[in-house]
Design a protein around this motif. Structure first.
Motif, mmCIF file in Angstrom:
data_model
loop_
_atom_site.group_PDB
_atom_site.id
_atom_site.type_symbol
_atom_site.label_atom_id
_atom_site.label_comp_id
_atom_site.label_asym_id
_atom_site.label_seq_id
_atom_site.Cartn_x
_atom_site.Cartn_y
_atom_site.Cartn_z
ATOM 1 N N LEU A 165 -43.754 47.842 57.335
ATOM 2 C CA LEU A 165 -43.509 46.560 58.007
ATOM 3 C C LEU A 165 -43.181 45.468 57.000
ATOM 4 O O LEU A 165 -42.285 44.638 57.232
ATOM 5 N N CYS A 166 -43.888 45.469 55.873
ATOM 6 C CA CYS A 166 -43.636 44.472 54.819
ATOM 7 C C CYS A 166 -42.244 44.651 54.223
ATOM 8 O O CYS A 166 -41.557 43.677 53.915
ATOM 9 N N ILE A 167 -41.823 45.898 54.063
ATOM 10 C CA ILE A 167 -40.494 46.186 53.518
ATOM 11 C C ILE A 167 -39.408 45.659 54.464
ATOM 12 O O ILE A 167 -38.462 44.999 54.035
ATOM 13 N N PHE A 168 -39.580 45.923 55.758
ATOM 14 C CA PHE A 168 -38.594 45.435 56.732
ATOM 15 C C PHE A 168 -38.582 43.910 56.805
ATOM 16 O O PHE A 168 -37.518 43.288 56.952
ATOM 17 N N ALA A 169 -39.771 43.292 56.685
ATOM 18 C CA ALA A 169 -39.846 41.824 56.706
ATOM 19 C C ALA A 169 -39.121 41.239 55.508
ATOM 20 O O ALA A 169 -38.382 40.249 55.621
ATOM 21 N N ALA A 170 -39.317 41.858 54.332
ATOM 22 C CA ALA A 170 -38.653 41.381 53.121
ATOM 23 C C ALA A 170 -37.136 41.578 53.207
ATOM 24 O O ALA A 170 -36.363 40.725 52.760
ATOM 25 N N MET A 171 -36.712 42.696 53.794
ATOM 26 C CA MET A 171 -35.276 42.943 53.958
ATOM 27 C C MET A 171 -34.653 41.893 54.885
ATOM 28 O O MET A 171 -33.554 41.387 54.633
ATOM 29 N N ALA A 172 -35.376 41.563 55.954
ATOM 30 C CA ALA A 172 -34.907 40.521 56.866
ATOM 31 C C ALA A 172 -34.830 39.179 56.142
ATOM 32 O O ALA A 172 -33.897 38.385 56.357
ATOM 33 N N GLY A 173 -35.794 38.942 55.263
ATOM 34 C CA GLY A 173 -35.790 37.709 54.472
ATOM 35 C C GLY A 173 -34.588 37.622 53.555
ATOM 36 O O GLY A 173 -33.969 36.555 53.412
ATOM 37 N N MET A 174 -34.202 38.756 52.952
ATOM 38 C CA MET A 174 -33.026 38.772 52.087
ATOM 39 C C MET A 174 -31.744 38.479 52.876
ATOM 40 O O MET A 174 -30.852 37.788 52.396
ATOM 41 N N VAL A 175 -31.685 39.001 54.097
ATOM 42 C CA VAL A 175 -30.530 38.718 54.953
ATOM 43 C C VAL A 175 -30.456 37.222 55.238
ATOM 44 O O VAL A 175 -29.369 36.622 55.215
ATOM 45 N N CYS A 176 -31.605 36.604 55.486
ATOM 46 C CA CYS A 176 -31.646 35.165 55.780
ATOM 47 C C CYS A 176 -31.190 34.318 54.600
ATOM 48 O O CYS A 176 -30.359 33.417 54.754
ATOM 49 N N ILE A 177 -31.719 34.587 53.403
ATOM 50 C CA ILE A 177 -31.369 33.731 52.271
ATOM 51 C C ILE A 177 -29.969 34.002 51.741
ATOM 52 O O ILE A 177 -29.372 33.167 51.060
ATOM 53 N N SER A 178 -29.418 35.182 52.077
ATOM 54 C CA SER A 178 -28.066 35.488 51.601
ATOM 55 C C SER A 178 -26.994 34.888 52.497
ATOM 56 O O SER A 178 -25.803 35.104 52.267
ATOM 57 N N GLY A 179 -27.414 34.137 53.505
ATOM 58 C CA GLY A 179 -26.447 33.441 54.351
ATOM 59 C C GLY A 179 -25.775 34.369 55.331
ATOM 60 O O GLY A 179 -24.556 34.516 55.336
ATOM 61 N N ALA A 180 -26.567 34.990 56.188
ATOM 62 C CA ALA A 180 -26.044 35.974 57.139
ATOM 63 C C ALA A 180 -25.039 35.367 58.104
ATOM 64 O O ALA A 180 -24.285 36.049 58.728
ATOM 65 N N GLY A 181 -25.012 34.070 58.249
ATOM 66 C CA GLY A 181 -24.059 33.449 59.158
ATOM 67 C C GLY A 181 -22.892 32.842 58.431
ATOM 68 O O GLY A 181 -22.174 32.000 58.976
ATOM 69 N N GLY A 182 -22.679 33.237 57.203
ATOM 70 C CA GLY A 182 -21.572 32.680 56.423
ATOM 71 C C GLY A 182 -21.889 31.320 55.835
ATOM 72 O O GLY A 182 -21.001 30.528 55.543
ATOM 73 N N THR A 183 -23.193 31.031 55.619
ATOM 74 C CA THR A 183 -23.592 29.723 55.123
ATOM 75 C C THR A 183 -23.473 29.607 53.608
ATOM 76 O O THR A 183 -23.529 28.521 53.074
ATOM 77 N N LEU A 184 -23.316 30.730 52.932
ATOM 78 C CA LEU A 184 -23.223 30.701 51.475
ATOM 79 C C LEU A 184 -21.839 31.133 51.014
ATOM 80 O O LEU A 184 -21.235 32.031 51.598
ATOM 81 N N ASP A 185 -21.360 30.495 49.934
ATOM 82 C CA ASP A 185 -20.059 30.881 49.413
ATOM 83 C C ASP A 185 -20.209 32.035 48.418
ATOM 84 O O ASP A 185 -21.312 32.511 48.165
ATOM 85 N N ARG A 186 -19.093 32.465 47.868
ATOM 86 C CA ARG A 186 -19.077 33.632 46.981
ATOM 87 C C ARG A 186 -19.947 33.410 45.744
ATOM 88 O O ARG A 186 -20.658 34.313 45.308
ATOM 89 N N GLN A 187 -19.905 32.206 45.175
ATOM 90 C CA GLN A 187 -20.682 31.936 43.965
ATOM 91 C C GLN A 187 -22.177 32.076 44.216
ATOM 92 O O GLN A 187 -22.891 32.660 43.405
ATOM 93 N N ASN A 188 -22.654 31.549 45.348
ATOM 94 C CA ASN A 188 -24.074 31.667 45.669
ATOM 95 C C ASN A 188 -24.475 33.122 45.896
ATOM 96 O O ASN A 188 -25.568 33.542 45.491
ATOM 97 N N LEU A 189 -23.597 33.887 46.526
ATOM 98 C CA LEU A 189 -23.888 35.301 46.755
ATOM 99 C C LEU A 189 -23.971 36.067 45.437
ATOM 100 O O LEU A 189 -24.794 36.968 45.282
#
Length: 294
Positions: free
Chosen positions: A126-150
């Motif tokens: 469960l912790c692994i899945f929560a952390a994976m979901a967290g990575m999706v959030c901070i990586s800008g899953a909705g296109g909120t981050l540009d290439r440099q931030n990624l």
């Protein structure tokens, strides 16, 4: 005279605060990530070597030599770990770099069954899945981050991979003090980076201002040597739960300091991602310690 345990907690908390502030200094230094990593290794190991005589800790070169097969890869990985983290600071916000870097405990969770043949519990998964979901959030899953931030987040995650490898490899060290281990790893990291720096970026301090050189020395002495000294001075005297909880002063302070001094923005989705990653890691560590005592 005060409670000795409270003093140890204060030393450990101070070490975590220093670790958390390094991003602010790296951002201001006009040196490459490799140059900063080299300076950190050289100055930090020199500081620890001198401190071993002042504090009468003593360094047993016999114990170091017997662990050299493990210490050599540890030092090399430490050097690359710093480079990737500092590169992350260059490309993205300190908050994004720090949170992606703190995926390391989750990676340790994933690799432990492979390396040490330990099975994962339902809580681990469960912790692994929560952390994976967290990575999706901070990586800008909705296109909120540009290439440099990624790219910066990718560097931070790369640093986390090396950090996890360091944590796992350290478990193979035998009959060596934390002080000896820290000094040797810092020194080997510097030795490993030195030829590459000389062949590529070089060591150029002639054009640097006095303030810049002082900041570089500060990173080596305070953020490496002194902070490692505080860390290893307090570590043996604190229980595992206190260590796990207080360790989160590092990423939380890094995020708060970057917001305060650099006015770095963080969306609600990214903040949620940070909470998922840091929370998943903390819950896993606390439950793991509870099971170990049972």
């Amino acid at each position: 005279k005060g409670d000795p345990m409270n003093k140890q907690k204060l030393l450990f908390a101070l070490a975590m605060l220093i670790f958390g502030s390094i991003g602010l200094f790296v951002r201001t230094l006009p040196f490459t990530s490799i140059q900063i990593a080299l300076a950190r290794g050289l100055i930090g190991s020199a500081f620890l070597f001198a401190s071993s005589f002042i504090l009468k800790k003593g360094l047993s070169f016999k114990r170091i030599q017997s662990n050299l097969k493990v210490l050599l890869p540890l030092g090399i990985m430490l050097g690359f770990n710093w480079i990737l983290l500092f590169q992350a600071y260059r490309y993205t916000s300190i908050a994004n770099a720090t949170v992606s870097y703190y995926c390391a405990p989750v990676i340790v969770m994933l690799l432990t069954p492979v390396v040490f043949k330990e099975s994962l519990t339902r809580t681990n998964v469960l912790c692994i899945f929560a952390a994976m979901a967290g990575m999706v959030c901070i990586s800008g899953a909705g296109g909120t981050l540009d290439r440099q931030n990624l790219i910066g987040i990718a560097y931070g995650f790369g640093g986390a991979v090396f950090y996890a490898a360091i944590v796992l490899t350290n478990k193979f060290l035998k009959d060596i003090s934390d002080f000896e281990s820290a000094f040797t790893q810092l020194f080997i990291a510097a030795l490993a980076l030195l030829p590459y720096v000389l062949l590529t970026d070089g060591i150029r301090l002639t054009g640097a201002s006095a303030v810049t050189v002082m900041l570089l020395i500060l990173v080596g002495v305070v953020h490496t040597g002194f902070s490692y000294l505080l860390y290893f001075a307090s570590l043996p005297r604190l229980d595992s739960r206190t260590i796990a909880t207080f360790s989160y002063i590092d990423p939380i302070s890094a995020i708060l300091l970057s917001s305060l001094f650099l006015a770095e923005p963080m969306t609600l989705i990214q903040a949620a991602g940070a909470v998922l990653i840091l929370g998943a890691t903390l819950v896993n560590e606390l439950i793991g310690m509870r099971n170990a005592r049972a």
